[in-house]
Design an enzyme around this catalytic site. Structure first.
Site, mmCIF file in Angstrom:
data_model
loop_
_atom_site.group_PDB
_atom_site.id
_atom_site.type_symbol
_atom_site.label_atom_id
_atom_site.label_comp_id
_atom_site.label_asym_id
_atom_site.label_seq_id
_atom_site.Cartn_x
_atom_site.Cartn_y
_atom_site.Cartn_z
ATOM 1 N N HIS A 18 -20.175 32.877 48.931
ATOM 2 C CA HIS A 18 -19.833 34.270 49.231
ATOM 3 C C HIS A 18 -21.098 35.134 49.263
ATOM 4 C CE1 HIS A 18 -17.138 37.829 49.174
ATOM 5 N NE2 HIS A 18 -18.160 38.386 48.545
ATOM 6 N N GLU A 19 -21.899 35.026 48.217
ATOM 7 C CA GLU A 19 -23.114 35.838 48.153
ATOM 8 C C GLU A 19 -24.151 35.387 49.180
ATOM 9 O OE1 GLU A 19 -22.864 38.456 46.582
ATOM 10 O OE2 GLU A 19 -21.120 37.962 45.362
ATOM 11 N N HIS A 22 -23.581 37.357 52.334
ATOM 12 C CA HIS A 22 -24.185 38.689 52.239
ATOM 13 C C HIS A 22 -25.708 38.607 52.403
ATOM 14 C CE1 HIS A 22 -20.488 40.569 51.165
ATOM 15 N NE2 HIS A 22 -20.399 40.074 49.961
#
Length: 417
Positions: A18-19, A22
């Site tokens: 997920h990170e 980003h």
């Protein structure tokens, strides 16, 4: 201990992907990423490479990518400040010290008259001989404040300097990578184990299970259960799961001969319900290209399923008491881990999809909430006031914390009382 390790690895991999989404899209947009963190709370390990510090933190309940300009990391040098500056070979300031205890021997001292560390990138004032000086600031300059070093962030490297599209992609990429992780895991499962075939044929009999005690064999085809015809593996599983601790009469085709045997499925606790299991596995077939199709269809099917459950939550047919938090996920992981690595990978993929969807909900403090504000900005032609947006996200965080406490308390009562 094994469950704890599995839980940390599962949650860690989901949060990492997920990170990572980003991070990659922020860097592609030219945004300075100050920290890439896995976990929350106090820092356990840290490694700095380039302009980013990579950290592992104590609590395995999340993570974050801290981008320049997203928080109150701007440094302002007010008139009258006395600072130490170091010049590089181009006579640009590449190091600024705000605390006298951390001055370096080769520094000059300046009493600030004017300074801009974001846009025009200069510092102006008087040196120790009362001479007026003005220096440009290097784009890679560092600031030392009370022993803590940080890179300055020119405005064009900050999150809010980018277009709505670039910011939206940087935020949307987090949930997107959760779906990508699920696709990868489902595909890997299919490549290694094969694609499940929806036929009531037994491929594996697990030792010390009702199926083994009844002498079921690999290749047995289940024809009927309690006189009801069985045509697919899905029908077989449904009947067994709905009959925990109930004797069932199985009619089996074994090498062209019909064999009848009685099997009583074990009752296995799954959440608040008990389901039946006899200890058999479905048949599988290997297909390289089919594995990728399987990964995509499984990702799609579970996405639809989770959206359906969310719809049931809104209509009231699915209540908040049915939700699970970290405790519930931990207990479910404990159960899933007993059935092998492929089930654990499948569980990880489902959790990754769930995290991706939850983060896309248009709620304050979530990625979806931020994307909603970007949508308003695109329509209005100017951003929402930062203080108002910050207040909305703060309220959202508080409400999410209350929800987490309620869900966790429900999990504790469900599993320990």
């Amino acid at each position: 201990m094994e469950t704890a390790i599995a839980f940390i690895l599962i949650f860690g991999s989901i949060v990492f992907f997920h990170e990572l989404g980003h991070f990659i899209f922020a860097k592609r947009a030219g945004i300075m990423v100050r920290e890439f963190a896995i976990g929350m709370g106090p820092k356990l390990l840290g490694y700095t490479k380039g302009e980013t510090v990579y950290t592992i933190r104590l609590l395995p309940i999340g993570g974050y990518v801290r981008m320049a300009g997203e928080d109150l990391d701007a440094i302002e040098l007010q008139p009258g400040y006395r600072v130490g500056v170091r010049l590089n070979a181009q006579d640009e300031v590449d190091y600024i010290v705000l605390n006298q205890k951390n001055y370096l021997p080769d520094m000059q001292f300046i009493e600030i008259e004017k300074a801009d560390l974001m846009n025009k990138m200069f510092i102006e004032g008087y040196d120790e001989s009362e001479t007026h000086v003005k220096y440009s600031i290097s784009r890679n300059a560092k600031v030392n404040e009370a022993g803590r070093e940080s890179l300055i962030a020119p405005y064009d490297r900050q999150f809010h300097s980018k277009t709505v599209g670039q910011r939206s992609l940087a935020i949307f990429a987090g949930p997107l990578f959760n779906f990508i992780l699920a696709f990868i895991l489902f595909t890997v499962i299919a490549l290694l184990r094969g694609i499940p075939v929806d036929e009531p044929v037994i491929s594996t009999v697990v030792n010390n299970t009702p199926a083994a005690e009844a002498a079921l064999q690999q290749g047995d085809r289940i024809i009927a259960i309690d006189g009801e015809a069985v045509g697919t593996w899905t029908e077989l599983v449904t009947v067994i799961q709905q009959s925990p601790d109930q004797a069932l009469s199985f009619e089996i085709d074994r090498d062209g001969q019909t064999v009848t045997t009685e099997i009583t499925p074990d009752g296995i606790q799954s959440g608040e319900e008990t389901i039946g299991q006899i200890g058999v596995q479905a048949p599988f077939e290997k297909s390289f290209f089919g594995s990728f199709v399987y990964g995509a269809t499984q990702t799609y099917d579970f996405t639809v399923l989770i959206f359906t459950l969310l719809g049931n939550l809104l209509t009231g047919s699915f209540s908040i008491d049915d939700l699970s938090g970290p405790v519930g996920i931990y207990k479910a992981t404990e159960t899933v881990a007993q059935f092998g690595i492929f089930n654990l990978l499948n569980w990880t993929a489902m959790l990754s999809i769930n995290l991706g969807i939850m983060n896309l909900l248009p709620l304050p403090a979530l990625d979806g909430g931020r994307l909603l504000f970007f949508g308003f900005e695109a329509i209005r032609g100017r951003p929402i006031d930062k203080q108002r947006e910050g207040m909305v996200h703060f309220v959202g965080i508080m409400l999410l914390m209350v929800l987490m406490i309620v869900v966790t308390w429900n999990d504790i009562q469900r599993f320990f009382f």
